[in-house]
Design an enzyme around this catalytic site. Structure first.
Site, PDB file in Angstrom:
ATOM      1  CB  SER A 103      -0.469   0.216   1.110  1.00 36.28           C
ATOM      2  OG  SER A 103      -2.645  -1.200   0.887  1.00 36.28           O
ATOM      3  CE  LYS A 106      -5.106   1.658  -0.757  1.00 38.84           C
ATOM      4  NZ  LYS A 106      -4.116   0.599  -0.437  1.00 38.84           N
ATOM      5  CB  SER A 161      -4.372   0.822   3.735  1.00 44.07           C
ATOM      6  OG  SER A 161      -3.631   0.642   2.839  1.00 44.07           O
TER       7      SER A 161
END
Length: 393
Positions: A103, A106, A161
């Site tokens: 993640s 991101k 997340s």
């Protein structure tokens, strides 16, 4: 000279109070000479440019001067610590090794999409927008037929997340495939040549990789965006519930919040953590102390359990602040911007589509502004006018 695999040294020093967070975004955005006081890590008559290929060599690289502290001996497969203002890389280990980012990808998603979606826009989520969220994904609890502000969805991305929130924002951005292409082009524009985007939420996908170098590039770029800096530093928020109420969500970056017995790092600005079974634990973190901002990236520690990524980032930050002015740079986060691919860089950033911004960002701003006049239902209409048919996922 570079030195590798020195003994572990955890340096305990006093750090700036949390109020430093309030001045981060303006300071990081400043490009003039008054941005941050104090000597640059590689300044002075002894400083010399590192070979361009140094960070492509395996192992740990640091160029110490006299009385420089020993660089930490960490278990992560790859890591890097850099000065956020100058872009000087103070030390790194396997900086360009391509690994799954989880993640932390991101960060690139936010850099790409945040400018196109005004925070106050309200959007009602459809069932189609939640299709394809990977099994076992981290979720914030986005529900179909529920109306959210774009700001709510970004809280879900940065704090929880939430892959479900990423899917909805990507749909508003023109679709899953178009978002991946724009992320790839953004990475290349930033000089992040190791990153290959397959799934914008960071969910494990064949061929999806990044590197400690690229993640530090994304983190540094994020600090220059007031919106990014605000979201990544937020400890908690309230997220809209299915029944019309709200429920609390808390940032999963334990180095920021101090959750689960991880001591919070004073002066931490935040950024983004990640985990998948394939990628292991990953983290991009930044902290500010005495007018200096450092950014670190840590990928897949192999010892110490689930909290090792935070403790190894802590060691890098402590070392970086202690080493200021005592090491020469081993490279620069700006090194690969706007120049042709050569040597070991060749092929590092093959895109899934166009290599440049094709103007969709400007059209997105026009589309969302028009949608605001019509309410949430107008978002899809204006996005179709801006981009044409949305590609299938």
């Amino acid at each position: 000279m570079t030195i590798g695999f020195a003994s572990r040294a955890a340096v305990s020093t006093c750090v700036v109070c949390a109020a430093g967070l309030l001045v981060l975004a303006p300071a990081a955005a400043t490009t003039g000479p008054a941005a941050e006081p104090g000597p640059s890590p590689g300044s002075g008559p002894r400083a010399a440019a590192a070979p361009a290929s140094l960070l492509y060599r395996a192992g740990t690289h640091v160029r110490p001067r006299g009385k420089a502290p020993d660089v930490p001996d960490l278990s992560a497969k790859s890591w890097l610590v850099a000065d956020a203002r100058s872009g000087d890389v103070l030390a790194a280990h396997n900086a360009h090794r391509r690994l799954p980012p989880a993640s932390t990808l991101k960060t690139l998603f936010a850099l790409t999409v945040l400018p196109s979606l005004p925070a106050g826009i309200r959007h009602t989520v459809s069932e189609k927008e939640l299709r394809g969220v990977g099994a076992g994904s981290s979720l914030v609890g986005v529900a179909e037929d529920r109306t959210y502000r774009v700001a709510d969805l970004w809280n879900g991305v940065f704090l929880n997340s939430g892959n479900d929130a990423v899917h909805v924002l990507a749909a508003l951005n023109g679709g899953w495939r178009a978002t991946a292409e724009r992320m790839q082009a953004k990475a290349r524009a930033l000089g992040a040549r190791d990153t290959r985007v397959k799934s914008p939420d960071g969910y494990d996908a064949p061929g999806q990789v990044s590197s400690a170098f690229d993640l530090a590039v994304f983190g540094r770029a994020g600090l220059r965006s007031p919106d990014f800096a605000r979201y990544c530093a937020r400890l908690s928020a309230h997220f809209p519930a299915r029944d019309g109420g709200t429920y609390p969500i808390r940032n999963t970056n334990r180095l920021l919040t101090g959750a689960d017995d991880v001591e919070p790092y004073r002066g931490l600005i935040g950024i983004k953590n990640g985990y998948t079974s394939h990628a292991g634990h990953t983290l991009v973190a930044a902290a500010r102390r005495e007018g200096r901002t450092l950014v670190v990236s840590v990928m897949n520690p192999r010892e110490g359990g689930g909290h090792a990524v935070y403790e190894e980032a802590r060691e890098l930050l402590d070392w970086g602040f202690a080493a200021a002015g005592r090491v020469d740079p081993v490279g620069s986060l700006d090194a690969l911007r706007a120049r042709p691919l050569t040597g070991p860089e060749a092929g590092a950033g093959t895109t899934t589509g166009r290599d440049r911004d094709d103007g969709r960002g400007n059209r997105a701003a026009w589309a969302i502004a028009g949608a605001a006049l019509l309410g949430g239902a107008g978002v899809g209409v204006f996005l179709r006018l801006a981009w044409g048919p949305v590609p299938p996922r």
